[in-house]
Design a protein around this motif. Structure first.
Motif, short mmCIF file in Angstrom:
data_model
loop_
_atom_site.label_atom_id
_atom_site.label_comp_id
_atom_site.label_asym_id
_atom_site.label_seq_id
_atom_site.Cartn_x
_atom_site.Cartn_y
_atom_site.Cartn_z
N ASP A 1 28.04 -16.77 -74.24
CA ASP A 1 28.67 -18.08 -74.18
C ASP A 1 29.56 -18.23 -72.95
OD1 ASP A 1 30.79 -16.48 -74.98
OD2 ASP A 1 30.90 -17.32 -76.98
N GLY A 2 29.39 -17.36 -72.00
CA GLY A 2 30.14 -17.42 -70.74
C GLY A 2 29.80 -16.22 -69.88
N LEU A 3 30.53 -16.09 -68.81
CA LEU A 3 30.31 -14.99 -67.88
C LEU A 3 31.61 -14.25 -67.63
CD1 LEU A 3 28.15 -16.89 -65.21
CD2 LEU A 3 27.33 -15.41 -67.06
N HIS A 4 31.52 -12.94 -67.51
CA HIS A 4 32.67 -12.11 -67.16
C HIS A 4 32.56 -11.72 -65.69
CE1 HIS A 4 33.52 -10.40 -71.47
NE2 HIS A 4 33.47 -11.71 -71.44
N VAL A 5 33.68 -11.66 -65.03
CA VAL A 5 33.73 -11.13 -63.66
C VAL A 5 34.84 -10.08 -63.60
CG1 VAL A 5 32.82 -13.20 -62.56
CG2 VAL A 5 35.26 -12.96 -62.83
N GLN A 6 34.67 -9.13 -62.72
CA GLN A 6 35.67 -8.08 -62.56
C GLN A 6 36.97 -8.69 -62.02
OE1 GLN A 6 34.17 -5.74 -64.62
NE2 GLN A 6 35.58 -4.54 -63.41
N PRO A 7 38.11 -8.36 -62.61
CA PRO A 7 39.37 -8.87 -62.09
C PRO A 7 39.66 -8.30 -60.70
CG PRO A 7 39.77 -7.27 -63.84
CD PRO A 7 38.29 -7.50 -63.78
N GLY A 8 40.26 -9.12 -59.87
CA GLY A 8 40.64 -8.67 -58.54
C GLY A 8 39.48 -8.50 -57.58
N ASP A 9 38.32 -9.06 -57.93
CA ASP A 9 37.13 -8.92 -57.08
C ASP A 9 36.64 -10.31 -56.69
OD1 ASP A 9 34.71 -8.37 -55.86
OD2 ASP A 9 34.03 -6.99 -57.42
N PRO A 10 37.17 -10.86 -55.59
CA PRO A 10 36.77 -12.22 -55.21
C PRO A 10 35.28 -12.33 -54.89
CG PRO A 10 38.21 -11.25 -53.55
CD PRO A 10 38.18 -10.31 -54.70
N ALA A 11 34.67 -11.26 -54.42
CA ALA A 11 33.24 -11.30 -54.12
C ALA A 11 32.44 -11.44 -55.42
CB ALA A 11 32.81 -10.04 -53.36
N ALA A 12 32.88 -10.76 -56.48
CA ALA A 12 32.20 -10.88 -57.77
C ALA A 12 32.35 -12.30 -58.32
CB ALA A 12 32.76 -9.87 -58.76
N LEU A 13 33.52 -12.89 -58.15
CA LEU A 13 33.73 -14.27 -58.58
C LEU A 13 32.82 -15.21 -57.80
CD1 LEU A 13 35.19 -16.42 -60.22
CD2 LEU A 13 37.02 -16.37 -58.50
N ALA A 14 32.73 -15.02 -56.50
CA ALA A 14 31.87 -15.86 -55.67
C ALA A 14 30.40 -15.72 -56.10
CB ALA A 14 32.03 -15.50 -54.20
N ARG A 15 29.95 -14.50 -56.40
CA ARG A 15 28.56 -14.30 -56.87
C ARG A 15 28.32 -15.02 -58.18
NH1 ARG A 15 29.64 -9.15 -55.02
NH2 ARG A 15 30.06 -8.36 -57.12
#
Length: 76
Positions: free
Chosen positions: A17-31
């Motif tokens: 029901d959503g997506l998780h991204v690693q905290p403190g990782d702007p590249a992961a958020l962008a992906r």
């Protein structure tokens, strides 16, 4: 999208029901953001995975059951 740390990580189920991204990782958020924009059907799938919240009566019943179980454990 939520950071894969306490609180929201328990509320949002990754890929359900959503997506998780690693905290403190702007590249992961962008992906993850690029994926959300580009992957056909992703949002529809995630929306269909959202569970209805419990009713007030269900929530109250669960709390009462928990309190009763704690009273029984304390009495034992």
């Amino acid at each position: 999208m939520v950071s894969n740390i306490g609180g929201m990580a328990e509320m949002v189920r990754d890929e359900i029901d959503g997506l998780h991204v690693q905290p403190g990782d702007p590249a992961a958020l962008a992906r993850a953001m690029r994926r959300a924009m580009a992957e056909a059907g992703l949002w529809q799938r995630l929306v269909h995975g959202i569970a209805a919240p419990p009713s007030l009566a269900d929530c109250a019943g669960r709390h009462l059951a928990l309190f009763d179980s704690l009273k029984l454990a304390e009495a034992a």
